[in-house]
Design a protein around this motif. Structure first.
Motif, PDB file in Angstrom:
ATOM      1  N   ILE A  77      40.234  31.085 106.062  1.00 50.03           N
ATOM      2  CA  ILE A  77      40.700  30.304 107.030  1.00 50.03           C
ATOM      3  C   ILE A  77      41.393  29.047 106.509  1.00 50.03           C
ATOM      4  N   ALA A  78      41.000  28.691 105.194  1.00 50.53           N
ATOM      5  CA  ALA A  78      41.319  27.555 104.466  1.00 50.53           C
ATOM      6  C   ALA A  78      41.364  27.979 102.755  1.00 50.53           C
ATOM      7  N   ALA A  79      42.378  27.359 102.061  1.00 49.63           N
ATOM      8  CA  ALA A  79      42.374  27.728 100.667  1.00 49.63           C
ATOM      9  C   ALA A  79      43.052  26.475 100.062  1.00 49.63           C
ATOM     10  N   VAL A  80      42.896  26.086  98.734  1.00 49.20           N
ATOM     11  CA  VAL A  80      43.716  25.302  97.892  1.00 49.20           C
ATOM     12  C   VAL A  80      45.086  26.077  97.559  1.00 49.20           C
ATOM     13  N   LYS A  81      46.014  25.192  97.285  1.00 54.07           N
ATOM     14  CA  LYS A  81      47.375  25.671  96.801  1.00 54.07           C
ATOM     15  C   LYS A  81      47.269  25.705  95.221  1.00 54.07           C
ATOM     16  N   PRO A  82      47.644  26.915  94.649  1.00 52.71           N
ATOM     17  CA  PRO A  82      47.568  26.770  93.255  1.00 52.71           C
ATOM     18  C   PRO A  82      48.609  25.609  92.377  1.00 52.71           C
ATOM     19  N   PRO A  83      48.067  25.002  91.492  1.00 53.97           N
ATOM     20  CA  PRO A  83      48.514  23.773  91.034  1.00 53.97           C
ATOM     21  C   PRO A  83      50.011  24.167  90.317  1.00 53.97           C
ATOM     22  N   LEU A  84      49.968  25.395  89.492  1.00 59.67           N
ATOM     23  CA  LEU A  84      51.223  25.690  88.835  1.00 59.67           C
ATOM     24  C   LEU A  84      52.501  25.932  89.688  1.00 59.67           C
ATOM     25  N   THR A  85      52.206  26.535  90.787  1.00 60.07           N
ATOM     26  CA  THR A  85      53.571  27.017  91.553  1.00 60.07           C
ATOM     27  C   THR A  85      53.676  26.234  92.945  1.00 60.07           C
ATOM     28  N   GLY A  86      52.541  25.699  93.476  1.00 63.53           N
ATOM     29  CA  GLY A  86      52.572  25.264  94.754  1.00 63.53           C
ATOM     30  C   GLY A  86      52.487  26.154  95.628  1.00 63.53           C
ATOM     31  N   ASP A  87      52.339  27.509  95.493  1.00 66.65           N
ATOM     32  CA  ASP A  87      52.143  28.362  96.559  1.00 66.65           C
ATOM     33  C   ASP A  87      51.401  29.672  95.917  1.00 66.65           C
ATOM     34  N   TYR A  88      50.802  30.334  97.051  1.00 66.05           N
ATOM     35  CA  TYR A  88      50.232  31.397  96.724  1.00 66.05           C
ATOM     36  C   TYR A  88      51.122  32.627  95.812  1.00 66.05           C
ATOM     37  N   ALA A  89      50.435  33.459  94.822  1.00 66.81           N
ATOM     38  CA  ALA A  89      51.206  34.384  94.368  1.00 66.81           C
ATOM     39  C   ALA A  89      51.686  35.480  95.286  1.00 66.81           C
ATOM     40  N   PRO A  90      52.626  36.046  95.267  1.00 67.46           N
ATOM     41  CA  PRO A  90      53.377  36.899  96.020  1.00 67.46           C
ATOM     42  C   PRO A  90      52.412  38.165  96.401  1.00 67.46           C
ATOM     43  N   VAL A  91      51.525  38.700  95.356  1.00 61.50           N
ATOM     44  CA  VAL A  91      50.740  39.735  95.812  1.00 61.50           C
ATOM     45  C   VAL A  91      49.529  38.986  96.536  1.00 61.50           C
ATOM     46  N   VAL A  92      49.253  37.953  96.766  1.00 65.32           N
ATOM     47  CA  VAL A  92      48.136  37.241  97.584  1.00 65.32           C
ATOM     48  C   VAL A  92      48.933  37.043  98.841  1.00 65.32           C
ATOM     49  N   ARG A  93      49.989  36.349  98.859  1.00 59.20           N
ATOM     50  CA  ARG A  93      50.823  36.131  99.937  1.00 59.20           C
ATOM     51  C   ARG A  93      50.856  37.279 101.079  1.00 59.20           C
ATOM     52  N   SER A  94      51.381  38.344 100.350  1.00 64.46           N
ATOM     53  CA  SER A  94      51.513  39.590 100.990  1.00 64.46           C
ATOM     54  C   SER A  94      50.491  40.214 102.016  1.00 64.46           C
ATOM     55  N   ARG A  95      49.366  39.812 101.484  1.00 63.03           N
ATOM     56  CA  ARG A  95      47.823  40.156 102.196  1.00 63.03           C
ATOM     57  C   ARG A  95      47.380  39.164 103.121  1.00 63.03           C
ATOM     58  N   LEU A  96      47.991  38.203 103.283  1.00 59.24           N
ATOM     59  CA  LEU A  96      47.573  36.906 104.111  1.00 59.24           C
ATOM     60  C   LEU A  96      48.206  37.244 105.491  1.00 59.24           C
ATOM     61  N   ALA A  97      47.127  37.389 106.592  1.00 58.86           N
ATOM     62  CA  ALA A  97      47.567  37.711 107.857  1.00 58.86           C
ATOM     63  C   ALA A  97      47.920  36.486 108.723  1.00 58.86           C
ATOM     64  N   THR A  98      47.438  35.322 108.173  1.00 62.41           N
ATOM     65  CA  THR A  98      47.603  34.096 108.769  1.00 62.41           C
ATOM     66  C   THR A  98      47.714  32.984 107.802  1.00 62.41           C
ATOM     67  N   GLU A  99      48.463  32.070 107.771  1.00 63.29           N
ATOM     68  CA  GLU A  99      48.539  31.125 106.813  1.00 63.29           C
ATOM     69  C   GLU A  99      47.004  30.042 106.617  1.00 63.29           C
ATOM     70  N   PRO A 100      46.514  30.234 105.644  1.00 60.33           N
ATOM     71  CA  PRO A 100      45.173  29.415 105.594  1.00 60.33           C
ATOM     72  C   PRO A 100      45.562  28.011 105.592  1.00 60.33           C
ATOM     73  N   THR A 101      44.641  27.248 106.266  1.00 58.90           N
ATOM     74  CA  THR A 101      44.506  25.500 106.297  1.00 58.90           C
ATOM     75  C   THR A 101      44.696  25.212 104.906  1.00 58.90           C
TER      76      THR A 101
END
Length: 313
Positions: A77-101
């Protein structure tokens, strides 16, 4: 060359999940009887009582640990954003049903107020040695908190720990079996005996190589049969990268060079590839975005196995 240290390792042999369904009194990091069945989990910083089936999971590491969590079909339901890119890796984002807070950009910058507001019933965080003890003491009063011991090259153990936390060890073992099967199939198609490979990271202000025994990319590439050239530091849990000065570019010499480039370093990468000292190495060069392969877990490892087929092509 300058060695970059990422922290001390603590033993992980004792990081086993012990399941005991029972009610218990609430303390700073445990559920109470009114919350239903609980399990006692042993982790890097102690024992914590957590819900048997947590529904509101917050993850305080947006790449390595989060990838293991979503690979096991747990939706945060919530997660920090990776500092290197400011976004989740594509392999992670593709598995997220909803955007974590969004609860921050790195372990050191957790937005505790936002974390409290999402009312998690379980917090998962990582540590290397004791580096996040203070954060653990801070957030464990918000919800039951478990700590995963992490080093980049030990991502398989990280997945096993997360599998134990969520009582999904069988699923974790299955993912690892799939990974090893993909490695075996790739190695059978293209044996790489005696082939040397440099994994270099291009940053805006520096150039460094990833060590064979300490970095995530090489933990996968070594499984495929690649070896770092003899002149490079093999590294360890505490030595993931080694900086390369401009006059010592020859330390990168290998049959193949994999360049991992940070966002915004296109000019730096182009200048490196035009540098006579670099071109004189005579290596086959493959360039990939570092955000996709620098850190990760089983999903990134699988992607790297598939991508490695094109290295040297």
């Amino acid at each position: 060359m300058k060695i970059e240290r990422i922290g001390r390792r603590v033993g992980v042999a004792a990081l086993l999940c012990v399941v005991a369904v029972a009610g218990c009194s609430r303390d700073a990091s445990s559920t109470d009887e009114s919350s239903g069945d609980v399990r006692t989990v042993q982790h890097a910083f102690g024992d914590t009582n957590i819900p048997v089936d947590p529904q509101r999971v917050a993850v305080l590491d947006g790449d390595r640990t989060l990838e293991a969590v979503v690979a096991l079909d747990v939706q945060p339901i919530a997660a920090v954003k990776p500092p290197l890119t400011g976004d989740y890796a594509p392999v992670v984002r593709s598995r997220l049903a909803t955007e974590p807070t969004d609860i921050g950009s790195a372990d050191a910058d957790i937005d505790v107020e936002a974390l409290t507001a999402v009312e998690p019933d379980l917090i998962v965080m990582r540590t290397t040695g004791e580096d996040n003890r203070a954060l653990y003491e801070q957030v464990r009063s918000i919800a039951p908190t478990v700590v995963v011991e992490y080093t980049p090259a030990s991502w398989q153990n990280t997945l096993e720990q997360v599998g134990d936390i969520f009582d999904r060890r069988e699923s974790a073992d299955g993912l690892l079996a799939d990974y090893r099967r993909a490695v075996d199939e790739s190695a059978a198609r293209a044996p790489r005996d005696d082939s040397t490979l440099t994994v270099a990271r291009v940053r805006a202000d520096s150039l460094r190589y990833m060590t064979q025994d300490g970095s995530f990319p090489y933990s996968v590439l070594a499984d495929l049969g690649y070896r770092a050239p003899a002149q490079q530091d093999r590294g360890s849990d505490a030595v993931q990268t080694v900086d390369v000065s401009p006059e010592l570019i020859d330390v990168l010499a290998a049959d193949d060079i994999l360049l991992l480039t940070d966002a915004g370093t296109e000019d730096a990468a182009a200048q490196l590839r035009q540098n006579p000292l670099f071109t004189g190495l005579g290596a086959r060069v493959t360039e990939l975005p570092s955000k996709d392969y620098l850190f990760g877990n089983v999903l990134t490892a699988q992607a790297l196995v598939e991508t490695a087929a094109g290295i040297g092509g």
